[in-house]
Scaffold this motif. Structure first.
Motif, PDB file in Angstrom:
ATOM      1  N   UNK A 272      47.521  34.027  25.887  1.00  0.00           N
ATOM      2  CA  UNK A 272      46.229  34.602  26.184  1.00  0.00           C
ATOM      3  C   UNK A 272      45.449  34.945  24.915  1.00  0.00           C
TER       4      UNK A 272
ATOM      5  N   UNK B 237      51.544  33.162  30.561  1.00  0.00           N
ATOM      6  CA  UNK B 237      51.438  32.717  31.957  1.00  0.00           C
ATOM      7  C   UNK B 237      52.070  31.345  32.115  1.00  0.00           C
TER       8      UNK B 237
ATOM      9  N   UNK C 119      53.404  51.823  33.666  1.00  0.00           N
ATOM     10  CA  UNK C 119      53.569  50.509  34.303  1.00  0.00           C
ATOM     11  C   UNK C 119      52.264  49.756  34.466  1.00  0.00           C
TER      12      UNK C 119
ATOM     13  N   UNK D  15      49.080  47.797  33.065  1.00  0.00           N
ATOM     14  CA  UNK D  15      48.500  47.128  31.906  1.00  0.00           C
ATOM     15  C   UNK D  15      46.984  47.273  31.916  1.00  0.00           C
TER      16      UNK D  15
ATOM     17  N   UNK E 169      45.811  40.765  35.076  1.00  0.00           N
ATOM     18  CA  UNK E 169      45.680  40.074  33.796  1.00  0.00           C
ATOM     19  C   UNK E 169      44.510  39.104  33.832  1.00  0.00           C
ATOM     20  N   UNK E 170      43.680  39.151  32.814  1.00  0.00           N
ATOM     21  CA  UNK E 170      42.551  38.228  32.728  1.00  0.00           C
ATOM     22  C   UNK E 170      42.744  37.261  31.567  1.00  0.00           C
ATOM     23  N   UNK E 171      42.041  36.136  31.658  1.00  0.00           N
ATOM     24  CA  UNK E 171      42.176  35.091  30.641  1.00  0.00           C
ATOM     25  C   UNK E 171      41.168  35.321  29.523  1.00  0.00           C
TER      26      UNK E 171
ATOM     27  N   UNK F 241      41.397  34.374  36.145  1.00  0.00           N
ATOM     28  CA  UNK F 241      42.668  34.913  36.623  1.00  0.00           C
ATOM     29  C   UNK F 241      43.819  34.487  35.720  1.00  0.00           C
ATOM     30  N   UNK F 242      44.544  35.448  35.174  1.00  0.00           N
ATOM     31  CA  UNK F 242      45.698  35.125  34.332  1.00  0.00           C
ATOM     32  C   UNK F 242      46.969  35.750  34.907  1.00  0.00           C
ATOM     33  N   UNK F 243      46.910  36.117  36.181  1.00  0.00           N
ATOM     34  CA  UNK F 243      48.075  36.712  36.837  1.00  0.00           C
ATOM     35  C   UNK F 243      49.187  35.676  36.989  1.00  0.00           C
ATOM     36  N   UNK F 244      50.454  36.116  37.004  1.00  0.00           N
ATOM     37  CA  UNK F 244      51.541  35.168  37.253  1.00  0.00           C
ATOM     38  C   UNK F 244      51.364  34.473  38.600  1.00  0.00           C
ATOM     39  N   UNK F 245      51.940  33.284  38.703  1.00  0.00           N
ATOM     40  CA  UNK F 245      51.824  32.515  39.942  1.00  0.00           C
ATOM     41  C   UNK F 245      52.352  33.312  41.125  1.00  0.00           C
ATOM     42  N   UNK F 246      51.747  33.103  42.278  1.00  0.00           N
ATOM     43  CA  UNK F 246      52.130  33.715  43.557  1.00  0.00           C
ATOM     44  C   UNK F 246      51.734  35.179  43.678  1.00  0.00           C
ATOM     45  N   UNK F 247      51.080  35.739  42.666  1.00  0.00           N
ATOM     46  CA  UNK F 247      50.691  37.139  42.788  1.00  0.00           C
ATOM     47  C   UNK F 247      49.591  37.293  43.824  1.00  0.00           C
TER      48      UNK F 247
END
Ligand SMILES: Cc1cc2nc3c(=O)[nH]c(=O)nc-3n(C[C@H](O)[C@H](O)[C@H](O)COP(=O)(O)OP(=O)(O)OC[C@H]3O[C@@H](n4cnc5c(N)ncnc54)[C@H](O)[C@@H]3O)c2cc1C
Ligand code: SF4
Ligand code: SF4
Lengths: 527, 429
Positions: free
Chosen positions: A448, A499, B326, B328, B377-379, B404-410
């Motif tokens: 990132x 990611x 916890x 971020x 999480x952002x990109x 969107x920079x979140x882990x997959x399936x979130x």
């Protein structure tokens, strides 16, 4: 190191006592284990089925209750407090005890099954006999040491899998893939093959086949007795044989292209499954040094070369002396293998010469060794390759790689070498998928921009010993053949830097690299 | 070949050294009196909590330095003799240089509290502070933390991991109120309290009370309340660590004064990182920015200049991140605690109260200005592009999911956020 470079935490960090729930849980789990140990020392339990159920239920229940004690009353989040203070997870006293105990178990299992109660002629005794009722229920036959092992393996993956899901309950990626390995272990590795054995009769006999276990991990899949069984078992058998070949040549490459090798290593595979569940407390012990990386590359690729030569030698041997029986002749087979390898290597060198760089050497050496061996097989009489018997190669591989490396060292040494030392240094399947992942896959770990603070959490908790931060702090994507896509680096990163993604298969977006911190607009040159 | 001496082996000094090496063959000496090898200061908390050991928080392996011909010198510089181009160490040793980079970092602020030098009272900045904190934590039941910033929260989390109770004194009406807007500040406060921290607003430290051995045994607040504690953590910000430069010829204000080329008043002497203070910041931001990223960027920039390509320091769009227990936190662009007159605000909060997203745009022309985000999480690249290019807020909302920079399936909150924000948007923009 100066005196200041020493570690303070261990001097003053209090190894926290486990809480009461955890103490009770440990007691329950240990009592289950005790039943098994007593059985191993030939205590003859009456009502074996019931005692076995009690033993397995207490082990699983103990583990699950322990997880509740550990994570139940805490908020969702990363749970790594005290990892390096506890002797079980910092290669301390209890780590060594656990390692020695597990290694001992593997040695007995592989080389002295009689100690577990396997009797060449006559009824099972000891711990194996305790498992007879369960085995009869599933396959109709008495248990073997492998059935005992398979059952315990499955119980471990399920119970520690639940623990892992509890620990990462905020992380859906981790929950899903853990559920997936639990499912594949229970269904594909354990129940289905046992039930398949039930179908066998005098006329019809299928080999014990864990469908998800792909060659070359399943190095014996194409041996004569298995192939014969499959051919003689009519359409079902032929279907299995075709599936076996297709999973190597079609399914694996397609899945790896789309998702990276994680589809197998951390969603399906049994070795990976145990490593990710029971092995999770030890993931931080993997060696991150560049030296270990070098070792890894030589070792794992040597195993690939070994397994290709061994399997070719074994298959061409039986094709050779039984050439009436199979539609493939020894010559066509050898030429076929050489052709496939040449095409693959050719494609690699042609399309990915830029990325290949230094690795071209390893690739070329490996290829050369294999081709020379093929020629050796061709010109040697009968079952030989140069001076070696194919069968000797096979048994050496089975002993060194199949038993000692994957079992005794790979799993027994979890608390010493980390949980994925087999997957990293030994597994030929992982190595082959890894090559593809590096050069022909959409998978990468994206970083990132400039957000990395070089804290080191990602590298520390990477079970494959990848120095993730070395890439992240430069803003480089991580495209590494050994990455099994466990997602833990991304999970533990406190700044949201990593990611796991499937995107374009090559080009800038995959390798993305700029040595200047993202957001530093003053500097335009690319060094 | 010049000899370049660098005081300070933190992120700024190290980045400068690395880039000088990439660009040239100059002799480089990297000086520090803290640890022999560079470590990540931002990871101090994880060492205390047992997530990592010291070896894990070193960004480079020990052989990196000799391989890259960066000489490491362990010692404390007591004087910079800029006119004779030499450094004097506290053991009287001397080192001559052609170019000097001052990257000596910060030290914790102390505001003259009564009892601030007692045993059991300390800040958290250096490796030595961490060692001391380890010692001071033994037999500690309650710690009082003074000052509600990022290091204070980290300290609270550290103590709790060892079962030490925490009272947290914050001078403002709300948490990190000088930086965070109200909603975000409340979200963080709720989360801190949910971890059983005794969090007190509008409370100041009056005095630290010693026991007979000169150790802190309690504090008194400005309300006159006495709180028994065995540890007092001072985390009311940091200031430049420049005492050793006092009385020398390098111009100081609070920090080492530099121009946009990171040059001090003395030729061939530069300053970067936490200790550098701009006469006027090149982009109009504050003249001192004590964060990891800007230190890194200054290191990259000064290396260019020293190696012959004179380069001005030009940081791009501001960004930062942190973690509160916890949750971020990331920010891109500048979100003011109080929106400016021309700024419009879009705010979404998840109903679990642990995630939120705030977008700021310009009322007049609809350009997107900044974002605060918690628990998502952002990109970076996407946000940077939008802000830099003054993308219209409507376009940002339409494409929100690209960030969107979140882990997959979130759980994907973006459609909900987008819908809500589009409704809130006045039709005119
Ligand atoms: C606990 C903590 C958490 C943080 N978390 C974050 C974060 O999440 N994100 C973020 O952006 N920033 C964070 N920061 C701030 C960030 O760490 C600093 O901005 C950054 O480390 C400054 O780097 P530097 O190279 O300028 O100075 P420093 O890292 O302070 O390095 C200066 C070095 O010079 C040495 N030195 C000083 N004077 C002399 C002398 N006379 N002789 C010899 N050596 C000398 C010092 O001992 C020190 O080793 C955090 C800081 C702390 C303390
Ligand atoms: S790099 Fe990350 S995802 Fe890959 S194996 Fe290591 S920790 Fe797992
Ligand atoms: S990527 Fe994340 S975990 Fe890894 S070093 Fe950077 S900030 Fe730390």
């Amino acid at each position: 190191m100066t005196k200041i470079d020493k570690d303070i935490a261990l001097v003053t960090g209090p190894p926290k006592d486990i809480n009461n729930v955890q103490k009770i849980a440990t007691l329950i789990g240990m009592s289950g284990l005790l039943i098994l140990v007593l059985a191993a020392f030939n205590v003859n339990f009456p009502h074996k089925g019931i005692w076995l159920a009690i033993a397995l239920a207490s082990i699983a229940g103990g583990i699950i209750l322990y997880s509740k004690g550990a994570y139940g009353n805490k908020q969702e989040g990363i749970k790594n407090d005290g990892v390096w203070f506890k002797s079980i997870s910092n290669r301390g006293f209890w780590g060594w005890i656990a390692g020695i105990a597990m290694t001992g178990f593997y040695i007995v299992l592989y080389f002295f099954p009689a100690l577990l109660g396997l009797n060449a002629d006559g009824e099972n005794t000891g711990i194996i006999s305790l498992f007879d009722p369960l085995s009869r229920m599933l396959s109709g036959n008495a248990a073997s040491q492998w059935f005992v092992y398979g059952t315990m393996y499955t119980v471990a993956i399920i119970a520690f899998g639940i623990k892992f899901m509890w620990k990462y309950r905020h992380n859906k990626y981790e929950r899903l893939r853990t559920f997936s390995v639990m499912f594949f272990q229970t269904g594909f590795a354990f129940i289905i093959p046992e039930l398949m054995t039930r179908l066998n009769s005098d006329k019809f006999s299928l080999p014990y086949y864990d469908l998800k276990n792909v060659w070359p991990l399943n190095y014996s899949n194409f041996e004569q007795y298995r192939v014969d069984d499959m051919i003689s078992a009519g359409n079902v058998g032929l279907g299995l044989l075709i599936f076996g070949v297709a999973s190597v040549l079609i399914i694996t490459p397609i899945m790896t292209y789309k998702y990276g090798k994680r589809w197998y290593c951390s969603w399906v595979c049994g070795c990976g499954g145990l490593a990710e569940t029971a092995g999770d407390p030890f993931r931080q012990l993997s060696d991150k040094s560049t030296w270990a990386w070098k070792m890894e590359r030589w070792m794992v690729h040597s195993v690939v070369v070994f397994v290709v030569i061994m399997t070719t030698a074994v298959v061409s041997t039986y094709l050779g002396y039984d050439d009436q029986k199979y539609w493939l002749t020894r010559e066509t087979f050898l030429i076929g293998v050489i052709a496939i390898l040449t095409i693959l290597i050719g494609l690699l060198f042609f399309f990915r010469r830029d990325e290949l760089k230094k690795d071209a050497k390893i690739g070329a050496i490996g290829y050369f060794v294999i081709i020379v061996a093929m020629i050796g097989i061709h010109y040697s009489a009968g079952s030989r390759i140069f001076i070696f018997e194919a069968e000797t190669l096979r048994s050496t591989y089975g002993f060194l790689i199949g038993s000692v490396f994957s079992g005794v060292i790979g799993t027994g040494f979890y608390p010493i070498l980390g949980n994925r030392s087999w997957c990293r240094f030994g597994c030929p399947m992982a190595a082959i998928m890894g090559m593809q992942q590096r050069f022909f896959s959409k998978f990468r770990i994206t970083t990132n921009g400039g957000q990395c603070i070089s804290c080191g959490n990602c590298s520390t908790y990477c079970e494959m010993g990848i120095d993730v931060k070395a890439y992240a702090q430069k803003g480089q994507n991580i495209v590494r053949s050994s990455c099994v896509g466990c997602g833990v680096c991304s999970a533990v990163c406190p700044r949201g830097v990593l990611k796991l993604e499937n995107g374009e298969d090559s080009g800038d977006s995959r390798y993305d690299s700029d040595p200047i911190t993202f957001g530093n607009d003053g500097i335009k040159l690319n060094m | 070949m010049k000899h370049i001496a660098i005081i300070g082996n933190g992120i700024s000094g190290v980045t400068a050294a690395r880039h000088i090496r990439k660009l040239s063959d100059h002799k480089i000496t990297l000086i520090s009196a803290e640890t022999e090898h560079f470590f990540s200061r931002t990871a101090l908390m994880y060492v205390y909590m047992g997530h990592m050991k010291q070896e894990h928080v070193k960004p480079y392996e020990d052989h990196f330095w000799s391989k890259n011909r960066i000489d490491l010198k362990f010692g404390y510089v007591s004087k910079v003799d800029a006119n004779n181009k030499k450094l004097v160490f506290d053991n009287q040793e001397e080192l001559e240089f052609d170019d000097l980079i001052i990257a000596c970092g910060s030290k914790p602020n102390k505001f003259g509290w009564k009892g601030q030098d007692l045993d059991g009272v300390q800040g958290l900045y250096s490796w030595q502070d961490l060692e001391l904190m380890g010692k001071n934590s033994v037999n500690c039941e309650r710690a009082v933390i003074v000052g509600g910033g990022l290091i204070g929260v980290e300290m609270a989390e550290m103590f709790l991991s060892r079962g030490i109770k925490v009272t947290f004194l914050v001078r403002e009406k709300r948490f990190w109120g000088s930086v965070l807007p109200k909603e975000e500040s409340e979200l963080v406060s709720r989360h801190i309290i949910s971890h059983h921290v005794d969090l007190r607003f509008e409370t100041e430290l009056e005095e630290i009370i010693p026991d007979e051995n000169g150790r802190a045994k309690a504090i008194r607040t400005n309300d006159g309340e006495e709180i028994i504690c065995q540890f007092v953590g001072l985390t009311a910000g940091v200031g430049p660590n420049v005492d050793f430069l006092n009385g020398g010829s390098v111009d100081l204000n609070r920090g080492v004064l530099v121009n946009e080329f990171l040059e001090t008043n003395i030729p061939n002497v530069y300053s970067i990182g936490d200790c550098a203070e701009f006469h006027q910041h090149p982009t109009g931001r504050r003249n001192m920015e004590q964060v990891w990223y800007t230190g890194k960027m200054m290191g990259e920039t000064v290396a260019q200049t020293i190696c012959g390509t004179k380069t001005a320091y030009k940081p791009g769009i501001w960004f930062n991140s942190a973690k509160f227990f916890d949750i971020e936190y990331q920010t891109y662009g500048w979100v003011w605690a109080q929106p400016k007159e021309n700024e419009a605000v879009l705010y979404w909060e998840h109903n679990d109260g642990k995630k939120c997203l705030k977008l700021i745009y310009d009322n007049n022309n609809g350009s997107f200005l900044a974002v605060n985000v918690f628990g998502i999480r952002l990109r970076h690249k996407v946000l940077d592009y939008w802000i830099k290019n003054e993308t219209k807020i409507e376009e940002v909302l339409q494409n929100l999911e690209d960030a969107n920079f979140e882990p997959q399936f979130y759980e994907n909150s973006f459609p909900e956020i987008k819908k809500m924000f589009l409704l809130q948007l006045p039709k005119t923009v």
